[in-house]
Scaffold this active site. Structure first.
Site, PDB file in Angstrom:
ATOM      1  CB  ALA A  58      -0.902  -0.021   1.237  1.00 19.81           C
ATOM      2  CB  CYS A  83      -4.148  -5.856   5.849  1.00 21.01           C
ATOM      3  SG  CYS A  83      -3.776  -4.170   6.350  1.00 21.01           S
TER       4      CYS A  83
HETATM    5  C1  LIG Z   1       4.619  -0.251   3.154  1.00 21.53           C
HETATM    6  C2  LIG Z   1       4.046  -1.639   3.065  1.00 21.53           C
HETATM    7  C3  LIG Z   1       2.771  -1.812   2.555  1.00 21.53           C
HETATM    8  C4  LIG Z   1       2.223  -3.096   2.449  1.00 21.53           C
HETATM    9  N1  LIG Z   1       0.985  -3.242   1.884  1.00 21.53           N
HETATM   10  C5  LIG Z   1       0.503  -4.493   1.653  1.00 21.53           C
HETATM   11  C6  LIG Z   1      -0.711  -4.684   0.929  1.00 21.53           C
HETATM   12  O1  LIG Z   1      -1.368  -3.732   0.460  1.00 21.53           O
HETATM   13  N2  LIG Z   1      -1.146  -5.964   0.754  1.00 21.53           N
HETATM   14  C7  LIG Z   1      -0.453  -7.050   1.226  1.00 21.53           C
HETATM   15  O2  LIG Z   1      -0.876  -8.196   1.044  1.00 21.53           O
HETATM   16  N3  LIG Z   1       0.718  -6.891   1.900  1.00 21.53           N
HETATM   17  C8  LIG Z   1       1.213  -5.651   2.101  1.00 21.53           C
HETATM   18  N4  LIG Z   1       2.422  -5.500   2.716  1.00 21.53           N
HETATM   19  C9  LIG Z   1       3.192  -6.706   3.113  1.00 21.53           C
HETATM   20  C10 LIG Z   1       4.158  -7.119   1.994  1.00 21.53           C
HETATM   21  O3  LIG Z   1       3.485  -7.521   0.825  1.00 21.53           O
HETATM   22  C11 LIG Z   1       5.087  -8.270   2.449  1.00 21.53           C
HETATM   23  O4  LIG Z   1       4.328  -9.418   2.711  1.00 21.53           O
HETATM   24  C12 LIG Z   1       5.876  -7.896   3.701  1.00 21.53           C
HETATM   25  O5  LIG Z   1       6.414  -6.584   3.591  1.00 21.53           O
HETATM   26  C13 LIG Z   1       7.023  -8.881   3.968  1.00 21.53           C
HETATM   27  O6  LIG Z   1       7.912  -8.930   2.882  1.00 21.53           O
HETATM   28  P1  LIG Z   1       9.320  -8.113   2.827  1.00 21.53           P
HETATM   29  O7  LIG Z   1      10.112  -8.534   4.023  1.00 21.53           O
HETATM   30  O8  LIG Z   1       9.913  -8.571   1.516  1.00 21.53           O
HETATM   31  O9  LIG Z   1       8.991  -6.654   2.845  1.00 21.53           O
HETATM   32  C14 LIG Z   1       2.964  -4.220   2.861  1.00 21.53           C
HETATM   33  C15 LIG Z   1       4.246  -4.034   3.386  1.00 21.53           C
HETATM   34  C16 LIG Z   1       4.803  -2.778   3.487  1.00 21.53           C
HETATM   35  C17 LIG Z   1       6.189  -2.621   4.018  1.00 21.53           C
END
Ligand SMILES: Cc1cc2nc3c(=O)[nH]c(=O)nc-3n(C[C@H](O)[C@H](O)[C@H](O)COP(=O)(O)O)c2cc1C
Length: 351
Positions: free
Chosen positions: A25, A107
Site C-alpha cells: 500500500a 493486513c
Molecule cells: C509499506 C508496506 C505496505 C504493504 N501493503 C501491503 C498490501 O497492500 N497488501 C499485502 O498483502 N501486503 C502488504 N504488505 C506486506 C508485503 O506484501 C510483504 O508481505 C511484507 O512486507 C514482507 O515482505 P518483505 O520482508 O519482503 O517486505 C505491505 C508491506 C509494506 C512494508
C-alpha cells in the site's frame, strides 16, 4: 541449485520467473510494477484495493484498477469482508484486465482489521472460505490469497485456514509468516511456509525478509515454495530484484539511479497527477538515493522543493550523464496513452 528464471504457473497463468513483487500500500503503483517487471519480477501485484470503495464507485479506488499493457501477468489485490460485494469487485478486477485476483487475508492494520477484513479473517475461517468460493464462482481468472501466520504471536492458524481456502477454490497461496500482532518486527518464520507447502497441492509463494539471492535460494530450498516474494528490499532498489533473479549483483552507477528515479517520477505524475504524486514520491527519494549512493543532505534538499520539475532538474544537475540514459530508457518503454488502459465504461457506470 534453484533456478529463479524457471517458468511456473498459477492455473493457466504462465509466470516467467520465480520472483514476485510484493503488494505494498502506498508503493505498488504502476510505475513500481512496470519497473519491477523490467528488473526481473515474473509477477507483480497492485496494492490492496478496497472492495467497499469499489462498491461505492470511489474514483480513487477505481483508479487502482488500471492495468498497463506491459505489466502482465498482474494480480490485483482486494480487501473486504463481504463475500457478495467482494465477488462483485472481483468481476470488475477481471474486466479491468488483471490476470489474477488476489485476496488480502493478512493486513494487520487496525483500520482494516476492525472491519472484519485483512488478517482478522484468519480468526473467521468460515467467512474466509465463503469469500474465496464466492469469488471463484464469479470470475474466470484464478483466485489467490495472501495470508499472515495468524493474528497472535506463535499462531499456526495459517496451516488450518490455508488448506480450507484451497478447498474453497484458491489456486495459490502466499504466506508472510509473521503474526498480525508482530506487524514487521521479528523475523518471518519460513519453517511454517515449508509446513504449508506440504499441506496443499497449489503453488505457495514465500513472503518475508527475502533480501538477497542467497536468502531466496535458501528459502526456496528449505520450503519447496514455488516462488519468493520481495517487498521492502525492492523499494527504491530494483537492482535487488536483478541480483535475486540472476544471482549477479552490480551496484548501480549514480547516473543509473537518477535515470530510474526520473522515469519513476514521470510515470507517477502521469498516473496520479502532479499534486498527488508530489506527496507520494517523497519517500522514494530517500529509498533511491540512500544505500550510500548520495549524501543524506541531497535527499533533504529534494523533499522541500515545490515541483517535480525542480526535483528533476536537481537530480540531473547531480548526475548529468543520466539525461541520455533517461532518453534511452524512455525510447524502449511503451509510451503514455498506449500504456494506461481506460477502464471499461461499465466500471464507471457501476454496472
Ligand atoms: C509499506 C508496506 C505496505 C504493504 N501493503 C501491503 C498490501 O497492500 N497488501 C499485502 O498483502 N501486503 C502488504 N504488505 C506486506 C508485503 O506484501 C510483504 O508481505 C511484507 O512486507 C514482507 O515482505 P518483505 O520482508 O519482503 O517486505 C505491505 C508491506 C509494506 C512494508
Amino acid at each position: 541449485m534453484v533456478d529463479l528464471r524457471e517458468h511456473w504457473s498459477i492455473g493457466p497463468v504462465e509466470i516467467p520467473t520465480r520472483l514476485v513483487l510484493a503488494p505494498m500500500a502506498g508503493v505498488s503503483v504502476q510505475a513500481f510494477r512496470r519497473q519491477g517487471r523490467r528488473f526481473g519480477a515474473g509477477l507483480v501485484c497492485s496494492e490492496m484495493v478496497s472492495s467497499a470503495g469499489i462498491e461505492h464507485g470511489n474514483e480513487r479506488t477505481l483508479g487502482y484498477l488500471r492495468v498497463a499493457s506491459d505489466e502482465h501477468p498482474l494480480a490485483i489485490q482486494l480487501f473486504g469482508s463481504e463475500p457478495e460485494a467482494m465477488a462483485e469487485s472481483a468481476r470488475l478486477v477481471e474486466a479491468a484486465g488483471a490476470d489474477l485476483v488476489d485476496l488480502n487475508f493478512g493486513c494487520p492494520v487496525r483500520k482494516v482489521t476492525k472491519t472484519g477484513a485483512g488478517a482478522t479473517l484468519l480468526d473467521d475461517p468460515g467467512r474466509a472460505e465463503r469469500i474465496v468460493s464466492a469469488i471463484a464462482e464469479a470470475v474466470g481468472i484464478p483466485v489467490t490469497v495472501k495470508l499472515r501466520r495468524g493474528m497472535r504471536d506463535g499462531s499456526r492458524d495459517c496451516l488450518e485456514v490455508g488448506p480450507r481456502l484451497v478447498e474453497a477454490g484458491a489456486s495459490a497461496l502466499t504466506l508472510h509468516p509473521r503474526s498480525a500482532k508482530q506487524m514487521y518486527t521479528g523475523t518471518a518464520d519460513h519453517a511454517l511456509t515449508a509446513e504449508l507447502v506440504s499441506l496443499v497441492d497449489v503453488p505457495v509463494i514465500a513472503s518475508g525478509d527475502i533480501v538477497s539471492r542467497s536468502v531466496a535460494e535458501d528459502v526456496l530450498e528449505r520450503t519447496g515454495a514455488a516462488a519468493v516474494m520481495v517487498g521492502r528490499a525492492a523499494q527504491g532498489n530494483p537492482w535487488a530484484l536483478e541480483e535475486i533473479v540472476d544471482g549477479e549483483g552490480r551496484p548501480p552507477s549514480r547516473e543509473e539511479v537518477v535515470a530510474e528515479l526520473v522515469v519513476f517520477l514521470r510515470e507517477a505524475v502521469r498516473e496520479l497527477g502532479e499534486r498527488r504524486a508530489s506527496g507520494f514520491l517523497k519517500k522514494f527519494y530517500g529509498w533511491y538515493l540512500g544505500h550510500e549512493r548520495f549524501p543524506r543532505e541531497f535527499k533533504q534538499q529534494l523533499v522541500v522543493l515545490d515541483s517535480i520539475d525542480e526535483v528533476e532538474a536537481r537530480l540531473f544537475a547531480a548526475a548529468p550523464g543520466a539525461i541520455d540514459l533517461v532518453e534511452r530508457l524512455e525510447a524502449e518503454l511503451p509510451r503514455g496513452e498506449a500504456v494506461t488502459l481506460e477502464l471499461p465504461i461499465s466500471i464507471y457506470g457501476g454496472g
